[in-house]
Design a protein around this motif. Structure first.
Motif, short mmCIF file in Angstrom:
data_model
loop_
_atom_site.label_atom_id
_atom_site.label_comp_id
_atom_site.label_asym_id
_atom_site.label_seq_id
_atom_site.Cartn_x
_atom_site.Cartn_y
_atom_site.Cartn_z
N ARG A 47 -6.28 -16.68 3.88
CA ARG A 47 -6.17 -18.03 4.46
C ARG A 47 -7.39 -18.89 4.14
O ARG A 47 -7.27 -20.11 4.00
N SER A 48 -8.55 -18.26 3.98
CA SER A 48 -9.75 -19.05 3.66
C SER A 48 -9.80 -19.39 2.17
O SER A 48 -10.20 -20.49 1.78
N HIS A 49 -9.37 -18.46 1.31
CA HIS A 49 -9.42 -18.71 -0.15
C HIS A 49 -8.22 -19.51 -0.65
O HIS A 49 -8.34 -20.21 -1.65
N ARG A 50 -7.08 -19.38 0.02
CA ARG A 50 -5.84 -20.06 -0.38
C ARG A 50 -5.60 -19.97 -1.91
O ARG A 50 -5.56 -20.98 -2.61
N PRO A 51 -5.40 -18.74 -2.40
CA PRO A 51 -5.17 -18.58 -3.84
C PRO A 51 -3.78 -19.06 -4.27
O PRO A 51 -2.92 -19.32 -3.43
N ASN A 52 -3.59 -19.16 -5.58
CA ASN A 52 -2.28 -19.50 -6.15
C ASN A 52 -1.50 -18.26 -6.57
O ASN A 52 -0.32 -18.34 -6.90
N LEU A 53 -2.21 -17.13 -6.59
CA LEU A 53 -1.60 -15.86 -6.98
C LEU A 53 -2.44 -14.74 -6.39
O LEU A 53 -3.67 -14.82 -6.39
N ILE A 54 -1.78 -13.70 -5.87
CA ILE A 54 -2.49 -12.52 -5.37
C ILE A 54 -2.10 -11.33 -6.24
O ILE A 54 -0.92 -11.09 -6.51
N ILE A 55 -3.12 -10.58 -6.70
CA ILE A 55 -2.88 -9.34 -7.44
C ILE A 55 -3.52 -8.20 -6.65
O ILE A 55 -4.74 -8.16 -6.50
N ASN A 56 -2.69 -7.31 -6.14
CA ASN A 56 -3.21 -6.19 -5.36
C ASN A 56 -3.41 -4.98 -6.28
O ASN A 56 -2.49 -4.23 -6.54
N ALA A 57 -4.65 -4.82 -6.74
CA ALA A 57 -4.99 -3.71 -7.63
C ALA A 57 -5.74 -2.62 -6.89
O ALA A 57 -6.30 -1.71 -7.51
N ALA A 58 -5.77 -2.70 -5.57
CA ALA A 58 -6.44 -1.69 -4.75
C ALA A 58 -5.43 -0.68 -4.25
O ALA A 58 -4.27 -1.02 -3.99
N ALA A 59 -5.88 0.57 -4.09
CA ALA A 59 -5.00 1.61 -3.53
C ALA A 59 -5.83 2.81 -3.11
O ALA A 59 -6.96 2.99 -3.59
N HIS A 60 -5.28 3.59 -2.23
CA HIS A 60 -5.82 4.91 -1.90
C HIS A 60 -5.17 5.85 -2.91
O HIS A 60 -4.01 6.20 -2.78
N THR A 61 -5.93 6.23 -3.95
CA THR A 61 -5.33 6.97 -5.07
C THR A 61 -5.72 8.45 -5.12
O THR A 61 -5.35 9.14 -6.07
N ALA A 62 -6.48 8.92 -4.13
CA ALA A 62 -6.87 10.34 -4.12
C ALA A 62 -5.66 11.15 -3.64
O ALA A 62 -5.45 11.34 -2.44
N VAL A 63 -4.86 11.62 -4.60
CA VAL A 63 -3.55 12.21 -4.31
C VAL A 63 -3.67 13.44 -3.40
O VAL A 63 -2.94 13.57 -2.41
N ASP A 64 -4.59 14.34 -3.71
CA ASP A 64 -4.74 15.55 -2.89
C ASP A 64 -5.39 15.23 -1.54
O ASP A 64 -4.99 15.78 -0.51
N GLN A 65 -6.36 14.35 -1.56
CA GLN A 65 -7.04 13.95 -0.33
C GLN A 65 -6.08 13.30 0.66
O GLN A 65 -6.21 13.45 1.87
N ALA A 66 -5.10 12.58 0.13
CA ALA A 66 -4.12 11.89 0.99
C ALA A 66 -3.38 12.87 1.89
O ALA A 66 -2.98 12.52 3.00
N GLU A 67 -3.20 14.09 1.42
CA GLU A 67 -2.48 15.09 2.21
C GLU A 67 -3.20 15.37 3.53
O GLU A 67 -2.56 15.68 4.54
N SER A 68 -4.53 15.27 3.52
CA SER A 68 -5.31 15.57 4.73
C SER A 68 -5.72 14.30 5.49
O SER A 68 -6.29 14.38 6.58
N GLU A 69 -5.48 13.13 4.89
CA GLU A 69 -5.79 11.87 5.60
C GLU A 69 -4.66 10.86 5.42
O GLU A 69 -4.86 9.78 4.86
N PRO A 70 -3.47 11.20 5.95
CA PRO A 70 -2.32 10.31 5.77
C PRO A 70 -2.50 8.94 6.40
O PRO A 70 -2.00 7.95 5.87
N ASP A 71 -3.22 8.86 7.51
CA ASP A 71 -3.41 7.56 8.17
C ASP A 71 -4.13 6.58 7.25
O ASP A 71 -3.76 5.41 7.16
N ALA A 72 -5.17 7.06 6.57
CA ALA A 72 -5.93 6.20 5.64
C ALA A 72 -5.05 5.78 4.47
O ALA A 72 -5.06 4.61 4.05
#
Length: 289
Positions: A47-72
């Motif tokens: 809301r502060s930046h008011r972009p014309n396009l959003i690209i979400n290139a972020a992710a929780h990509t630690a595949v094995d770690q995700a098994e023990s931290e599903p909430d994150a």
């Protein structure tokens, strides 16, 4: 045009930052500025930046770690994309979001199409699928781009790990029964740029889910072999490789055996095609952008 990109230090985000500056002003947010596990912070930034396009290139990509931290994993991969989609729709702007081959279980004998039913094997795939569903539920203009086996010349990925291990060890055992398309982050960024240019030119295809990987396929063993060949061509020491089945290398998260994605819909709808994976790898190894 203002383009807001998340995941500042990630492989795809870095590749986007190299290839998009002339398309508009880039607002690049990393973990220090934007905590994707904090919904209020996401809304405030957009809301502060008011972009014309959003690209979400972020992710929780630690595949094995995700098994023990599903909430994150679910906070970043499922809840955050839904909020980004809500804010994008409120501004009347598109959202580009990256997803994964891990939404499928890998049991299909042929490459997966966008209409195949997802069936993730682990928390990472489940959280990414939930993110896709959250974006689709909001509606608006969005592209969900599913990719696979992403690598680049920085960060944590198979290419860099193999380059190191092949020179450190005399013998390496590599899984040979999982197949997919190694996809350079540079390829993803160039394709994303092409999609943005078509949208800007009023030549957009249908919004929705698309598959975006390099062409062709190999196994992790085959990928390692090609990396080794490159090292040998440079006169560097290189380990002997041994092909093993997945069950000889157990991991906390189960991987799909078939990660091949059919990318023909992206070509048909948006006229954006991908290079062969070996050609893209050569460019990456040559330090090209």
């Amino acid at each position: 045009m203002k383009i807001l990109i998340t995941g500042q230090h990630g492989q795809v985000s870095q590749a986007l930052q190299q290839r998009l500056p002339d398309l508009g002003a880039l607002i690049v947010l990393g973990r220090d500025q934007l905590d994707l596990a904090n919904p209020d912070q996401i809304r405030e930034h957009i809301r502060s930046h008011r972009p014309n396009l959003i690209i979400n290139a972020a992710a929780h990509t630690a595949v094995d770690q995700a098994e023990s931290e599903p909430d994150a994993a679910f906070a970043i991969n499922a809840i955050a994309p839904g909020i980004l989609a809500e804010e994008a729709k409120a501004l009347g702007i598109p959202l580009i979001h990256y997803s994964t081959d891990y939404v499928f279980d890998g049991s299909k004998p042929a490459p997966y199409t966008e209409t195949d039913a997802p069936n993730p094997l682990g928390v990472y795939g489940q959280s990414k699928l939930a993110g896709e569903q959250a974006i689709a539920a909001v509606g608006g203009e969005y592209l969900i781009l599913r990719t696979s086996w992403v690598y680049s010349d920085h960060g944590k990925n198979f290419l860099l790990t193999m380059q190191r291990l092949l020179q450190e060890k005399p013998h390496l055992r590599i899984v040979a029964d999982q197949i997919g398309a190694p996809t350079w982050a540079g390829t993803i960024a160039l394709s994303t740029r092409a999609l943005i240019e078509r949208w800007q030119a009023g030549q957009a295809g249908d919004w929705g889910i698309y598959h975006l990987t390099a062409q062709g396929h190999t196994s992790w063993f085959g990928f390692a072999q090609v990396i080794g060949e490159h090292l040998r061509a440079q006169g560097k020491a290189c380990a002997e490789l041994e092909a093993i089945p997945s069950n000889a290398y157990p991991t906390p998260a189960k991987r799909p055996l078939n990660s091949r994605l059919d990318c023909s819909r992206l070509q048909q709808q948006w006229h954006v095609s991908q290079p062969q994976w070996q050609d893209a790898l050569r460019k990456c190894l040559a330090g090209q952008h």
